[in-house]
Design a protein around this motif. Sequence first.
Motif, PDB file in Angstrom:
ATOM      1  N   ASP A   1       3.649 -20.805 -31.055  1.00  0.00           N
ATOM      2  CA  ASP A   1       5.275 -19.710 -31.549  1.00  0.00           C
ATOM      3  C   ASP A   1       5.331 -18.447 -31.763  1.00  0.00           C
ATOM      4  OD1 ASP A   1       7.715 -19.432 -33.739  1.00  0.00           O
ATOM      5  OD2 ASP A   1       7.062 -21.610 -34.109  1.00  0.00           O
ATOM      6  N   PRO A   2       6.464 -18.011 -31.489  1.00  0.00           N
ATOM      7  CA  PRO A   2       5.994 -16.690 -31.349  1.00  0.00           C
ATOM      8  C   PRO A   2       6.178 -16.232 -32.849  1.00  0.00           C
ATOM      9  CG  PRO A   2       7.898 -17.235 -30.011  1.00  0.00           C
ATOM     10  CD  PRO A   2       7.210 -19.091 -30.472  1.00  0.00           C
ATOM     11  N   ARG A   3       6.702 -16.584 -33.311  1.00  0.00           N
ATOM     12  CA  ARG A   3       6.264 -16.569 -34.941  1.00  0.00           C
ATOM     13  C   ARG A   3       4.721 -15.800 -35.768  1.00  0.00           C
ATOM     14  NH1 ARG A   3       9.391 -21.160 -38.547  1.00  0.00           N
ATOM     15  NH2 ARG A   3       7.564 -22.417 -37.377  1.00  0.00           N
ATOM     16  N   TYR A   4       3.890 -16.961 -35.757  1.00  0.00           N
ATOM     17  CA  TYR A   4       2.203 -16.893 -35.780  1.00  0.00           C
ATOM     18  C   TYR A   4       2.258 -15.389 -34.688  1.00  0.00           C
ATOM     19  CZ  TYR A   4       3.609 -20.915 -37.803  1.00  0.00           C
ATOM     20  OH  TYR A   4       3.586 -22.199 -38.740  1.00  0.00           O
ATOM     21  N   GLU A   5       3.074 -15.283 -33.719  1.00  0.00           N
ATOM     22  CA  GLU A   5       1.874 -14.371 -32.602  1.00  0.00           C
ATOM     23  C   GLU A   5       2.518 -12.797 -33.343  1.00  0.00           C
ATOM     24  OE1 GLU A   5       4.266 -15.116 -28.778  1.00  0.00           O
ATOM     25  OE2 GLU A   5       1.707 -16.055 -28.612  1.00  0.00           O
ATOM     26  N   GLU A   6       3.550 -13.080 -33.910  1.00  0.00           N
ATOM     27  CA  GLU A   6       4.098 -11.741 -34.480  1.00  0.00           C
ATOM     28  C   GLU A   6       3.391 -11.941 -35.780  1.00  0.00           C
ATOM     29  OE1 GLU A   6       8.238  -9.464 -35.638  1.00  0.00           O
ATOM     30  OE2 GLU A   6       8.065 -11.705 -34.905  1.00  0.00           O
ATOM     31  N   MET A   7       3.079 -12.690 -36.708  1.00  0.00           N
ATOM     32  CA  MET A   7       2.065 -12.641 -38.348  1.00  0.00           C
ATOM     33  C   MET A   7       0.981 -12.297 -38.000  1.00  0.00           C
ATOM     34  SD  MET A   7       1.984 -15.549 -40.380  1.00  0.00           S
ATOM     35  CE  MET A   7       3.791 -16.253 -40.545  1.00  0.00           C
ATOM     36  N   LEU A   8       0.225 -12.485 -37.128  1.00  0.00           N
ATOM     37  CA  LEU A   8      -1.249 -12.081 -36.712  1.00  0.00           C
ATOM     38  C   LEU A   8      -1.136 -11.160 -36.465  1.00  0.00           C
ATOM     39  CD1 LEU A   8      -2.257 -14.871 -35.193  1.00  0.00           C
ATOM     40  CD2 LEU A   8      -2.348 -14.600 -37.808  1.00  0.00           C
ATOM     41  N   GLU A   9      -0.063 -10.876 -35.215  1.00  0.00           N
ATOM     42  CA  GLU A   9      -0.583  -9.150 -34.507  1.00  0.00           C
ATOM     43  C   GLU A   9      -0.297  -8.347 -35.900  1.00  0.00           C
ATOM     44  OE1 GLU A   9       2.087  -6.684 -31.521  1.00  0.00           O
ATOM     45  OE2 GLU A   9       1.937  -8.657 -31.647  1.00  0.00           O
ATOM     46  N   ARG A  10       1.139  -8.586 -36.666  1.00  0.00           N
ATOM     47  CA  ARG A  10       1.194  -7.160 -37.736  1.00  0.00           C
ATOM     48  C   ARG A  10      -0.254  -8.117 -39.022  1.00  0.00           C
ATOM     49  NH1 ARG A  10       5.865  -9.422 -38.975  1.00  0.00           N
ATOM     50  NH2 ARG A  10       5.372 -10.925 -40.613  1.00  0.00           N
ATOM     51  N   ALA A  11      -1.018  -8.857 -39.122  1.00  0.00           N
ATOM     52  CA  ALA A  11      -1.919  -8.803 -40.129  1.00  0.00           C
ATOM     53  C   ALA A  11      -2.919  -8.116 -39.333  1.00  0.00           C
ATOM     54  CB  ALA A  11      -2.364 -10.211 -40.344  1.00  0.00           C
ATOM     55  N   GLY A  12      -3.099  -7.799 -37.723  1.00  0.00           N
ATOM     56  CA  GLY A  12      -4.533  -7.488 -37.215  1.00  0.00           C
ATOM     57  C   GLY A  12      -5.496  -8.214 -36.558  1.00  0.00           C
ATOM     58  N   GLY A  13      -5.311  -9.399 -36.809  1.00  0.00           N
ATOM     59  CA  GLY A  13      -5.031 -10.105 -35.072  1.00  0.00           C
ATOM     60  C   GLY A  13      -5.734 -11.510 -35.582  1.00  0.00           C
ATOM     61  N   ASN A  14      -6.398 -12.746 -34.885  1.00  0.00           N
ATOM     62  CA  ASN A  14      -6.405 -13.693 -34.691  1.00  0.00           C
ATOM     63  C   ASN A  14      -7.846 -13.832 -35.297  1.00  0.00           C
ATOM     64  OD1 ASN A  14      -7.683 -13.305 -32.378  1.00  0.00           O
ATOM     65  ND2 ASN A  14      -6.529 -14.991 -31.437  1.00  0.00           N
ATOM     66  N   SER A  15      -8.373 -12.707 -35.996  1.00  0.00           N
ATOM     67  CA  SER A  15      -9.985 -13.452 -36.675  1.00  0.00           C
ATOM     68  C   SER A  15      -9.355 -14.998 -37.427  1.00  0.00           C
ATOM     69  CB  SER A  15     -10.454 -12.719 -37.052  1.00  0.00           C
ATOM     70  OG  SER A  15      -9.541 -12.377 -38.708  1.00  0.00           O
ATOM     71  N   PRO A  16     -10.561 -15.743 -38.044  1.00  0.00           N
ATOM     72  CA  PRO A  16     -10.969 -17.256 -38.103  1.00  0.00           C
ATOM     73  C   PRO A  16     -10.478 -16.354 -39.884  1.00  0.00           C
ATOM     74  CG  PRO A  16     -12.825 -16.834 -37.233  1.00  0.00           C
ATOM     75  CD  PRO A  16     -12.177 -15.331 -36.991  1.00  0.00           C
ATOM     76  N   GLY A  17     -10.859 -15.323 -40.226  1.00  0.00           N
ATOM     77  CA  GLY A  17      -9.965 -15.091 -42.302  1.00  0.00           C
ATOM     78  C   GLY A  17      -9.190 -14.791 -41.758  1.00  0.00           C
ATOM     79  N   VAL A  18      -8.240 -13.558 -40.940  1.00  0.00           N
ATOM     80  CA  VAL A  18      -6.775 -13.619 -40.963  1.00  0.00           C
ATOM     81  C   VAL A  18      -5.665 -14.733 -40.864  1.00  0.00           C
ATOM     82  CG1 VAL A  18      -5.342 -12.705 -39.509  1.00  0.00           C
ATOM     83  CG2 VAL A  18      -7.408 -11.216 -39.986  1.00  0.00           C
TER      84      VAL A  18
END
Length: 266
Positions: free
Chosen positions: A94-111
Amino acid sequence: MNGFDWSHFGAVTAASVLVLAVLQAATFLVGRRIGRYNVVDVTWGLGFVLVALVAALVGDGDALRRWLMAVLVAVWGLRLTWHMYAKSAGKGEDPRYEEMLERAGGNSPGVVIRKIFLTQGFAQWFVSLPLQVSAVVGPASGLATGVAVLGVVLWVVGVVFEAVGDHQLKQFKADPANKGEIMDVGLWAWTRHPNYFGDSCVWWGLWLIAASVWPGPVTVLSPLVMTYFLVFATGARLLEKSMSQRPGYPDYQQRTSYFLPLPPKR
């Protein structure tokens, strides 16, 4: 049992936290395996079903209200779970999650865990507080019973709006002749988000059932938070942001109510 028992509420809420933690952990592992985290949408409704079942089993309040809540939440939550599964199966992130994780600094497990799964788990626990509180209180009487009946009626309105709205949209998209067109018939002619409106009604209805006995009324922040999510945070607002770029949608916005169902303008 006639009053509110903090020890029994503690047992219910602790069990609720436990089942939600297990559910979110399992959902994270599935999302990590398949490479997309929108699977969390599938377990959104399921989490409430589990909490309602836990509250019915662990709580020692009025049995009729405990199991009524469990049945109502199960009907709503299992339908939503199946709908979200069918909607997302075989599709990408979902683009919403892609955008959210991008703003948060990546898709590492912790993030991912912090931004998606912990947030959703806490939201499920908080929104379900009316279920938890009402499970440890005795039966309602007199006028309070009427409030509970009103809650059931509002729940019915919500489920109908949500289910019918989702079905109408699915049928519309299934017709090749509607490709690229804006859905503006049926319930979608009265509100741009009948499914979100229905979802809100469901939780206000459940709150009214809980509010028929003290201290149920103090859990009013739960349906308020759910409605905020649906209208302003992750629901209608984000959808409007993407849909407003599509041809014809600005005209649809002008003639159709945003959230509350109203007669369409000419």
